[in-house]
Write a protein that holds these residues in place. Structure first.
Motif, PDB file in Angstrom:
ATOM      1  N   TRP A  81       1.013  -1.311   0.021  1.00  0.00           N
ATOM      2  CA  TRP A  81      -0.037  -0.032   0.156  1.00  0.00           C
ATOM      3  C   TRP A  81       0.927   1.445   0.001  1.00  0.00           C
ATOM      4  O   TRP A  81       0.650   2.233  -0.849  1.00  0.00           O
ATOM      5  CB  TRP A  81      -0.813   0.129   1.182  1.00  0.00           C
ATOM      6  CG  TRP A  81      -1.554   1.378   1.593  1.00  0.00           C
ATOM      7  CD1 TRP A  81      -2.470   1.980   0.930  1.00  0.00           C
ATOM      8  CD2 TRP A  81      -1.071   2.067   2.851  1.00  0.00           C
ATOM      9  NE1 TRP A  81      -2.579   3.344   1.577  1.00  0.00           N
ATOM     10  CE2 TRP A  81      -1.590   3.284   2.540  1.00  0.00           C
ATOM     11  CE3 TRP A  81       0.035   1.988   3.824  1.00  0.00           C
ATOM     12  CZ2 TRP A  81      -1.519   4.453   3.828  1.00  0.00           C
ATOM     13  CZ3 TRP A  81       0.125   2.905   4.490  1.00  0.00           C
ATOM     14  CH2 TRP A  81      -0.629   4.177   4.566  1.00  0.00           C
ATOM     15  N   TYR A  82       1.704   1.346   0.926  1.00  0.00           N
ATOM     16  CA  TYR A  82       2.545   2.631   0.858  1.00  0.00           C
ATOM     17  C   TYR A  82       3.538   2.759   0.051  1.00  0.00           C
ATOM     18  O   TYR A  82       3.608   3.838  -0.699  1.00  0.00           O
ATOM     19  CB  TYR A  82       3.430   2.579   2.469  1.00  0.00           C
ATOM     20  CG  TYR A  82       4.268   3.751   2.609  1.00  0.00           C
ATOM     21  CD1 TYR A  82       3.295   4.729   2.985  1.00  0.00           C
ATOM     22  CD2 TYR A  82       5.608   3.891   2.092  1.00  0.00           C
ATOM     23  CE1 TYR A  82       4.043   6.058   3.363  1.00  0.00           C
ATOM     24  CE2 TYR A  82       6.075   5.486   2.242  1.00  0.00           C
ATOM     25  CZ  TYR A  82       5.186   6.166   2.770  1.00  0.00           C
ATOM     26  OH  TYR A  82       5.681   7.713   3.199  1.00  0.00           O
ATOM     27  N   MET A  83       4.092   1.752  -0.821  1.00  0.00           N
ATOM     28  CA  MET A  83       4.830   1.703  -1.827  1.00  0.00           C
ATOM     29  C   MET A  83       4.265   2.017  -3.221  1.00  0.00           C
ATOM     30  O   MET A  83       4.698   1.858  -4.094  1.00  0.00           O
ATOM     31  CB  MET A  83       5.827   0.662  -1.919  1.00  0.00           C
ATOM     32  CG  MET A  83       6.828   0.714  -0.690  1.00  0.00           C
ATOM     33  SD  MET A  83       7.680   2.118  -0.477  1.00  0.00           S
ATOM     34  CE  MET A  83       8.927   2.201  -1.943  1.00  0.00           C
ATOM     35  N   HIS A  84       2.955   1.933  -3.286  1.00  0.00           N
ATOM     36  CA  HIS A  84       2.116   1.790  -4.381  1.00  0.00           C
ATOM     37  C   HIS A  84       2.349   0.751  -5.224  1.00  0.00           C
ATOM     38  O   HIS A  84       2.403   0.915  -6.557  1.00  0.00           O
ATOM     39  CB  HIS A  84       2.123   3.225  -5.019  1.00  0.00           C
ATOM     40  CG  HIS A  84       1.948   4.362  -4.420  1.00  0.00           C
ATOM     41  ND1 HIS A  84       2.154   5.704  -4.515  1.00  0.00           N
ATOM     42  CD2 HIS A  84       1.000   4.483  -3.277  1.00  0.00           C
ATOM     43  CE1 HIS A  84       1.692   6.564  -3.495  1.00  0.00           C
ATOM     44  NE2 HIS A  84       0.903   5.892  -2.808  1.00  0.00           N
ATOM     45  N   LEU A  85       2.503  -0.537  -4.671  1.00  0.00           N
ATOM     46  CA  LEU A  85       2.692  -1.588  -5.541  1.00  0.00           C
ATOM     47  C   LEU A  85       1.688  -2.459  -5.945  1.00  0.00           C
ATOM     48  O   LEU A  85       1.813  -3.096  -7.092  1.00  0.00           O
ATOM     49  CB  LEU A  85       3.948  -2.635  -4.893  1.00  0.00           C
ATOM     50  CG  LEU A  85       5.049  -2.025  -4.309  1.00  0.00           C
ATOM     51  CD1 LEU A  85       6.008  -2.731  -3.728  1.00  0.00           C
ATOM     52  CD2 LEU A  85       5.825  -1.544  -5.533  1.00  0.00           C
ATOM     53  N   VAL A  86       0.506  -2.368  -5.631  1.00  0.00           N
ATOM     54  CA  VAL A  86      -0.861  -2.631  -6.168  1.00  0.00           C
ATOM     55  C   VAL A  86      -1.947  -1.809  -6.020  1.00  0.00           C
ATOM     56  O   VAL A  86      -1.935  -0.779  -5.528  1.00  0.00           O
ATOM     57  CB  VAL A  86      -1.303  -3.922  -5.148  1.00  0.00           C
ATOM     58  CG1 VAL A  86      -0.179  -4.871  -4.759  1.00  0.00           C
ATOM     59  CG2 VAL A  86      -1.454  -3.438  -3.634  1.00  0.00           C
ATOM     60  N   PRO A  87      -2.766  -2.041  -7.039  1.00  0.00           N
ATOM     61  CA  PRO A  87      -3.859  -1.076  -7.348  1.00  0.00           C
ATOM     62  C   PRO A  87      -4.748  -1.121  -5.884  1.00  0.00           C
ATOM     63  O   PRO A  87      -4.882  -2.094  -5.206  1.00  0.00           O
ATOM     64  CB  PRO A  87      -4.608  -1.595  -8.550  1.00  0.00           C
ATOM     65  CG  PRO A  87      -3.883  -2.270  -9.175  1.00  0.00           C
ATOM     66  CD  PRO A  87      -2.789  -3.036  -8.250  1.00  0.00           C
ATOM     67  N   LYS A  88      -5.536   0.028  -5.748  1.00  0.00           N
ATOM     68  CA  LYS A  88      -6.423  -0.076  -4.787  1.00  0.00           C
ATOM     69  C   LYS A  88      -7.713  -1.155  -4.750  1.00  0.00           C
ATOM     70  O   LYS A  88      -7.887  -1.663  -3.710  1.00  0.00           O
ATOM     71  CB  LYS A  88      -6.902   1.415  -4.635  1.00  0.00           C
ATOM     72  CG  LYS A  88      -6.098   2.504  -4.234  1.00  0.00           C
ATOM     73  CD  LYS A  88      -6.945   3.763  -4.221  1.00  0.00           C
ATOM     74  CE  LYS A  88      -5.858   5.071  -3.731  1.00  0.00           C
ATOM     75  NZ  LYS A  88      -6.817   6.263  -3.257  1.00  0.00           N
ATOM     76  N   LYS A  89      -7.929  -1.336  -5.788  1.00  0.00           N
ATOM     77  CA  LYS A  89      -9.256  -2.256  -5.975  1.00  0.00           C
ATOM     78  C   LYS A  89      -8.623  -3.703  -5.679  1.00  0.00           C
ATOM     79  O   LYS A  89      -9.495  -4.609  -5.364  1.00  0.00           O
ATOM     80  CB  LYS A  89      -9.479  -2.292  -7.396  1.00  0.00           C
ATOM     81  CG  LYS A  89      -8.488  -2.733  -8.591  1.00  0.00           C
ATOM     82  CD  LYS A  89      -9.180  -2.709 -10.023  1.00  0.00           C
ATOM     83  CE  LYS A  89      -8.344  -2.824 -10.799  1.00  0.00           C
ATOM     84  NZ  LYS A  89      -8.793  -2.934 -12.350  1.00  0.00           N
ATOM     85  N   GLU A  90      -7.384  -3.920  -5.719  1.00  0.00           N
ATOM     86  CA  GLU A  90      -6.881  -5.317  -5.159  1.00  0.00           C
ATOM     87  C   GLU A  90      -6.349  -5.323  -3.851  1.00  0.00           C
ATOM     88  O   GLU A  90      -6.085  -6.635  -3.147  1.00  0.00           O
ATOM     89  CB  GLU A  90      -5.627  -5.666  -5.905  1.00  0.00           C
ATOM     90  CG  GLU A  90      -5.512  -5.890  -7.405  1.00  0.00           C
ATOM     91  CD  GLU A  90      -4.628  -6.155  -8.382  1.00  0.00           C
ATOM     92  OE1 GLU A  90      -3.705  -6.493  -7.532  1.00  0.00           O
ATOM     93  OE2 GLU A  90      -4.607  -6.161  -9.621  1.00  0.00           O
ATOM     94  N   LEU A  91      -6.470  -4.163  -3.104  1.00  0.00           N
ATOM     95  CA  LEU A  91      -6.202  -4.176  -1.722  1.00  0.00           C
ATOM     96  C   LEU A  91      -7.409  -3.446  -0.826  1.00  0.00           C
ATOM     97  O   LEU A  91      -7.246  -2.227  -0.640  1.00  0.00           O
ATOM     98  CB  LEU A  91      -4.841  -3.445  -1.383  1.00  0.00           C
ATOM     99  CG  LEU A  91      -4.387  -3.437  -0.018  1.00  0.00           C
ATOM    100  CD1 LEU A  91      -4.511  -5.039   0.540  1.00  0.00           C
ATOM    101  CD2 LEU A  91      -3.003  -2.860   0.028  1.00  0.00           C
TER     102      LEU A  91
END
Length: 202
Positions: free
Chosen positions: A119-129
């Motif tokens: 989340w903090y490093m923006h490694l996954v899209p919001k919809k996946e988390l």
């Protein structure tokens, strides 16, 4: 983890109460604010409940609201300084001695909680988390993704001084004399332009 039945106390309140305060103040349960709640809780514990503390926050995002919700410090009363450094860190310190503690998100520790790290490093899209999953992970992690150290504040601690006030020859409004012979708006540096809108303003 069932957030609704959690008996964890943070900043003297239950998780449920903290989440309600966050939503009421911020508009929604922002993950950064949930994490910030644990950061403020730890900083408050470290600095001591009997200390009249000021705050410095190193990002404009979320953390200033955590300070304003869970301490007496606010931007308006001048007890909180916000630095636009983009670092997820905050400090509480004794306003007399300038000694206190800095608490920050430790990314090496966060690797043990991939949801937080990603989340903090923006490694996954919001919809996946989903927010509920991320919030649950933060409550599970508590302080385990944080680090702290003792500090002495060396700058940014002075209260802002208002200085001399003048009346602008352009608009007739009061403004700080340090801005020049006219206010910034009348110098062409304002953030707005006047419009003619029926029924709005005067």
């Amino acid at each position: 983890m069932n957030i609704r039945t959690s008996d964890i106390l943070v900043c003297g309140k239950s998780i449920k109460e903290c989440l309600a305060d966050i939503e009421a103040f911020h508009g929604f349960t922002a993950p950064g604010l949930v994490l910030g709640t644990f950061m403020v809780d730890w900083a408050r514990e470290l600095v001591g409940s009997d200390v009249e503390a000021d705050a410095i926050v190193e990002t404009r995002h979320c953390l200033p609201d955590a300070i304003q919700i869970f301490t007496p410090c606010s931007f308006g009363n001048g007890w909180m300084k916000v630095l636009d450094w983009g670092k997820f860190a905050l400090s509480l310190y004794d306003k007399k001695t300038l000694e206190g503690y800095r608490v920050w998100l430790d990314l090496e520790k966060a690797r043990q909680f991939p949801n937080i790290y990603n989340w903090y490093m923006h490694l996954v899209p919001k919809k996946e988390l989903p927010l509920e999953v991320l919030t649950g992970t933060m409550i599970e992690a508590k302080r385990e993704v944080l680090s702290s150290c003792a500090i002495r504040v060396t700058q940014f601690y002075e209260s802002p001084k208002k200085g001399k006030i003048e009346i602008c020859s352009g608009c007739g409004e009061a403004y700080p004399a340090v801005q020049g012979s006219q206010c910034l708006t009348c110098q062409g540096k304002g953030y707005y332009e006047k419009c003619q809108v029926s029924g709005v303003g005067s």
